[in-house]
Scaffold this motif. Structure first.
Motif, PDB file in Angstrom:
ATOM      1  N   ASP A  86     -79.356 113.405 -85.672  1.00 12.13           N
ATOM      2  CA  ASP A  86     -78.758 114.563 -84.992  1.00 12.13           C
ATOM      3  C   ASP A  86     -77.253 114.308 -84.829  1.00 12.13           C
ATOM      4  OD1 ASP A  86     -78.982 112.647 -83.340  1.00 12.13           O
ATOM      5  OD2 ASP A  86     -78.889 114.006 -81.609  1.00 12.13           O
ATOM      6  N   ASP A  87     -76.766 113.434 -85.279  1.00  7.00           N
ATOM      7  CA  ASP A  87     -75.193 113.214 -85.165  1.00  7.00           C
ATOM      8  C   ASP A  87     -74.410 114.181 -85.966  1.00  7.00           C
ATOM      9  OD1 ASP A  87     -73.010 112.011 -83.505  1.00  7.00           O
ATOM     10  OD2 ASP A  87     -72.360 111.174 -85.328  1.00  7.00           O
ATOM     11  N   MET A  88     -74.530 113.979 -87.330  1.00 12.76           N
ATOM     12  CA  MET A  88     -73.781 114.615 -88.449  1.00 12.76           C
ATOM     13  C   MET A  88     -73.864 116.176 -88.334  1.00 12.76           C
ATOM     14  SD  MET A  88     -71.500 114.167 -90.612  1.00 12.76           S
ATOM     15  CE  MET A  88     -70.676 115.577 -90.875  1.00 12.76           C
ATOM     16  N   PRO A  89     -75.205 116.761 -88.213  1.00 18.13           N
ATOM     17  CA  PRO A  89     -75.645 118.007 -88.019  1.00 18.13           C
ATOM     18  C   PRO A  89     -74.789 118.464 -86.772  1.00 18.13           C
ATOM     19  CG  PRO A  89     -77.482 116.935 -88.737  1.00 18.13           C
ATOM     20  CD  PRO A  89     -76.544 115.961 -88.515  1.00 18.13           C
ATOM     21  N   ALA A  90     -74.723 117.675 -85.628  1.00 15.71           N
ATOM     22  CA  ALA A  90     -73.991 118.111 -84.651  1.00 15.71           C
ATOM     23  C   ALA A  90     -72.543 118.531 -84.816  1.00 15.71           C
ATOM     24  CB  ALA A  90     -74.181 116.922 -83.363  1.00 15.71           C
ATOM     25  N   HIS A  91     -71.882 117.509 -85.820  1.00 13.97           N
ATOM     26  CA  HIS A  91     -70.401 117.862 -85.887  1.00 13.97           C
ATOM     27  C   HIS A  91     -70.399 118.838 -87.011  1.00 13.97           C
ATOM     28  CE1 HIS A  91     -69.312 113.881 -84.429  1.00 13.97           C
ATOM     29  NE2 HIS A  91     -70.001 113.200 -85.298  1.00 13.97           N
ATOM     30  N   ILE A  92     -71.301 119.169 -87.738  1.00 19.16           N
ATOM     31  CA  ILE A  92     -71.234 120.430 -88.536  1.00 19.16           C
ATOM     32  C   ILE A  92     -71.326 121.747 -87.716  1.00 19.16           C
ATOM     33  CG2 ILE A  92     -72.175 121.734 -90.546  1.00 19.16           C
ATOM     34  CD1 ILE A  92     -73.000 118.868 -91.829  1.00 19.16           C
ATOM     35  N   LYS A  93     -72.231 121.776 -86.809  1.00 20.03           N
ATOM     36  CA  LYS A  93     -72.501 122.781 -85.953  1.00 20.03           C
ATOM     37  C   LYS A  93     -71.184 123.039 -84.995  1.00 20.03           C
ATOM     38  CE  LYS A  93     -77.548 122.023 -85.908  1.00 20.03           C
ATOM     39  NZ  LYS A  93     -78.494 121.427 -84.830  1.00 20.03           N
TER      40      LYS A  93
ATOM     41  N   LEU C  49     -58.229 125.643 -89.996  1.00 21.10           N
ATOM     42  CA  LEU C  49     -57.847 124.401 -88.841  1.00 21.10           C
ATOM     43  C   LEU C  49     -59.144 124.056 -88.247  1.00 21.10           C
ATOM     44  CD1 LEU C  49     -54.604 125.714 -87.800  1.00 21.10           C
ATOM     45  CD2 LEU C  49     -54.987 124.189 -89.595  1.00 21.10           C
ATOM     46  N   ILE C  50     -59.569 123.088 -88.056  1.00 24.27           N
ATOM     47  CA  ILE C  50     -60.625 122.654 -87.137  1.00 24.27           C
ATOM     48  C   ILE C  50     -60.310 121.374 -86.214  1.00 24.27           C
ATOM     49  CG2 ILE C  50     -62.451 123.792 -88.600  1.00 24.27           C
ATOM     50  CD1 ILE C  50     -63.319 120.852 -89.249  1.00 24.27           C
ATOM     51  N   VAL C  51     -61.008 121.325 -85.200  1.00 26.78           N
ATOM     52  CA  VAL C  51     -60.952 119.899 -84.571  1.00 26.78           C
ATOM     53  C   VAL C  51     -62.091 119.151 -84.785  1.00 26.78           C
ATOM     54  CG1 VAL C  51     -60.919 118.826 -82.033  1.00 26.78           C
ATOM     55  CG2 VAL C  51     -59.737 120.942 -82.313  1.00 26.78           C
ATOM     56  N   GLN C  52     -62.168 117.900 -85.278  1.00 24.52           N
ATOM     57  CA  GLN C  52     -63.348 117.346 -85.738  1.00 24.52           C
ATOM     58  C   GLN C  52     -63.233 115.815 -85.474  1.00 24.52           C
ATOM     59  OE1 GLN C  52     -66.760 116.708 -86.749  1.00 24.52           O
ATOM     60  NE2 GLN C  52     -66.163 118.978 -86.846  1.00 24.52           N
ATOM     61  N   GLU C  53     -64.331 114.766 -85.741  1.00 27.70           N
ATOM     62  CA  GLU C  53     -64.283 113.614 -85.314  1.00 27.70           C
ATOM     63  C   GLU C  53     -63.142 112.788 -86.200  1.00 27.70           C
ATOM     64  OE1 GLU C  53     -67.904 110.489 -84.809  1.00 27.70           O
ATOM     65  OE2 GLU C  53     -66.413 110.537 -86.451  1.00 27.70           O
ATOM     66  N   ASN C  54     -62.454 111.930 -85.599  1.00 28.82           N
ATOM     67  CA  ASN C  54     -61.565 111.076 -86.164  1.00 28.82           C
ATOM     68  C   ASN C  54     -61.919 109.812 -86.511  1.00 28.82           C
ATOM     69  OD1 ASN C  54     -61.333 109.926 -83.775  1.00 28.82           O
ATOM     70  ND2 ASN C  54     -59.616 110.764 -83.062  1.00 28.82           N
ATOM     71  N   ALA C  55     -63.073 109.552 -86.319  1.00 31.03           N
ATOM     72  CA  ALA C  55     -63.388 107.671 -86.359  1.00 31.03           C
ATOM     73  C   ALA C  55     -63.892 107.353 -87.552  1.00 31.03           C
ATOM     74  CB  ALA C  55     -64.582 107.534 -85.259  1.00 31.03           C
ATOM     75  N   ASP C  56     -65.096 108.187 -88.120  1.00 27.88           N
ATOM     76  CA  ASP C  56     -65.829 107.680 -89.486  1.00 27.88           C
ATOM     77  C   ASP C  56     -65.492 108.845 -90.750  1.00 27.88           C
ATOM     78  OD1 ASP C  56     -67.212 107.024 -91.580  1.00 27.88           O
ATOM     79  OD2 ASP C  56     -69.092 107.432 -90.238  1.00 27.88           O
ATOM     80  N   PRO C  57     -64.558 108.361 -91.581  1.00 29.70           N
ATOM     81  CA  PRO C  57     -64.357 109.160 -92.668  1.00 29.70           C
ATOM     82  C   PRO C  57     -65.452 109.861 -93.463  1.00 29.70           C
ATOM     83  CG  PRO C  57     -63.227 107.009 -93.031  1.00 29.70           C
ATOM     84  CD  PRO C  57     -64.150 107.120 -91.832  1.00 29.70           C
ATOM     85  N   ASP C  58     -66.692 109.099 -93.413  1.00 30.34           N
ATOM     86  CA  ASP C  58     -67.754 109.835 -93.722  1.00 30.34           C
ATOM     87  C   ASP C  58     -68.257 111.231 -93.184  1.00 30.34           C
ATOM     88  OD1 ASP C  58     -68.448 107.752 -95.496  1.00 30.34           O
ATOM     89  OD2 ASP C  58     -69.822 106.800 -94.320  1.00 30.34           O
ATOM     90  N   VAL C  59     -67.815 111.379 -91.935  1.00 25.73           N
ATOM     91  CA  VAL C  59     -68.016 112.537 -91.256  1.00 25.73           C
ATOM     92  C   VAL C  59     -67.190 113.805 -91.955  1.00 25.73           C
ATOM     93  CG1 VAL C  59     -67.388 114.044 -89.220  1.00 25.73           C
ATOM     94  CG2 VAL C  59     -68.547 111.677 -88.996  1.00 25.73           C
ATOM     95  N   LEU C  60     -65.951 113.573 -92.228  1.00 32.76           N
ATOM     96  CA  LEU C  60     -65.132 114.423 -93.176  1.00 32.76           C
ATOM     97  C   LEU C  60     -65.733 114.846 -94.470  1.00 32.76           C
ATOM     98  CD1 LEU C  60     -61.708 112.848 -92.263  1.00 32.76           C
ATOM     99  CD2 LEU C  60     -63.223 114.626 -90.616  1.00 32.76           C
ATOM    100  N   TYR C  61     -66.191 113.601 -95.122  1.00 32.34           N
ATOM    101  CA  TYR C  61     -66.834 113.743 -96.393  1.00 32.34           C
ATOM    102  C   TYR C  61     -68.249 114.809 -96.350  1.00 32.34           C
ATOM    103  CZ  TYR C  61     -69.708 113.028-100.882  1.00 32.34           C
ATOM    104  OH  TYR C  61     -70.369 113.197-101.813  1.00 32.34           O
ATOM    105  N   ASP C  62     -69.019 114.392 -95.561  1.00 24.66           N
ATOM    106  CA  ASP C  62     -70.238 115.264 -95.205  1.00 24.66           C
ATOM    107  C   ASP C  62     -69.870 116.745 -94.595  1.00 24.66           C
ATOM    108  OD1 ASP C  62     -71.925 113.120 -95.827  1.00 24.66           O
ATOM    109  OD2 ASP C  62     -72.226 112.359 -93.557  1.00 24.66           O
ATOM    110  N   LEU C  63     -68.996 116.914 -94.030  1.00 26.30           N
ATOM    111  CA  LEU C  63     -68.577 118.150 -93.495  1.00 26.30           C
ATOM    112  C   LEU C  63     -68.118 119.210 -94.658  1.00 26.30           C
ATOM    113  CD1 LEU C  63     -68.320 119.739 -90.623  1.00 26.30           C
ATOM    114  CD2 LEU C  63     -65.981 119.020 -90.949  1.00 26.30           C
ATOM    115  N   ASN C  64     -67.265 118.592 -95.499  1.00 25.89           N
ATOM    116  CA  ASN C  64     -66.710 119.165 -96.822  1.00 25.89           C
ATOM    117  C   ASN C  64     -68.111 119.373 -97.716  1.00 25.89           C
ATOM    118  OD1 ASN C  64     -65.062 120.403 -98.298  1.00 25.89           O
ATOM    119  ND2 ASN C  64     -64.453 118.640 -99.401  1.00 25.89           N
TER     120      ASN C  64
END
Lengths: 139, 139, 139
Positions: A86-93, C49-64
């Motif tokens: 649920d974590d990555m979907p949470a960031h996207i939402k 512009l967004i506020v997003q998690e700054n810890a794991d670069p994978d989050v940024l990859y997944d988001l894009n």
């Protein structure tokens, strides 16, 4: 012009929408805020803030359900899976909604339509305590 | 520092984007607003506000079309259906965009890029009169 | 109460998230901003512009990656195609995120959670120079 800072904790029990309109109205009343800008931030990236309809609970159900389908909890879709499905979907939402709301206060009242409420949108499945901050600038 | 409050009504004729940049520029001019924050709220949850490209009308068409496909008007998908097939999708589309815009005013001009305009994004099918509020804080 | 205006240019090399948290902290420090509202605008409609998690670069990859799949670069889906297959999707992704961020500054620090960063979300494929504006009101 004065500035008032405060914070509030909101307990959530699974994904869905949590109304914090009354807490916010209370903040405005108790501090006798007349006219100004009220900026509200959520200090997390797996929950967000939205203005949404406050009349029919089905709206809140459908909204959460739409987001669940739009952003599936399926680890095969993501690289960031270490914190749970649920974590990555949470960031996207969170990116699809808002990390903050900037409201106007006029005559000691928040400028909202009759059917508008303030909601914390929880995107994680387990119980959480979420921190939001209030910041008022005005008189 | 001064604060100015005002409101504006925008008539819409079906889903799509309605430019209110000129109305907003007029608000800034007529009140001789020099520098400050201009917060604009829409008092509804089935229409929203966005900043979007103002050059090619096809952009506005494509944008509305994308949202229509993303959030289908299909009552089988929702519990909240009593207000029509377009109502629940309208709430979702509002959640995916914004209930307010917070703009900067500098030297009596709204800070916008050359190709940016302010739009009311109507999500309902029937004619509506939408209320937006202006709130300026600055000098 | 004072107001400070500034601007910043951010170079991007293809779609993805570009952290500008440090630039913004530097703006707050160098101007000795104590308490107030910091409004940040991007002057484009094909980046956001967004506020997003700054810890794991994978989050940024997944988001894009999520946004790429949600809004396909397929000219058959759009009327506005003259500026390239990535242009209309870029406008849509901007509408789904934010053209501005309104942050609170308290005690010379931006109000952000431990894991929150500020990102420019580039939606176009070619190298770009993006302009953002800072506007502070407070003391």
């Amino acid at each position: 012009m004065k500035q008032i800072f405060d914070e509030e904790f909101i307990n959530t029990k699974g994904s869905g929408l949590y109304d914090f309109t009354d807490k916010t109205k209370h903040f405005v009343k108790k501090n006798k805020l007349i006219n100004g800008i009220l900026n509200i931030n959520i200090l997390h990236t797996s929950a967000s803030l939205i203005v949404q309809e406050n009349a029919d609970p089905d709206v809140l159900y459908d909204l959460n359900n739409f987001f669940k389908k739009l952003v599936p909890m399926n680890n095969n879709l993501y690289k960031h899976t270490a914190e749970g499905k649920d974590d990555m979907p949470a960031h996207i939402k969170s990116a699809l909604t808002n990390s903050h709301l900037t409201l106007s206060v006029k005559d000691n009242k928040i400028t909202l339509g009759t059917w508008q409420g303030l909601y914390l949108f929880e995107h994680r499945l387990e119980d959480q305590t979420r921190k939001i901050t209030y910041h008022f600038i005005g008189n």
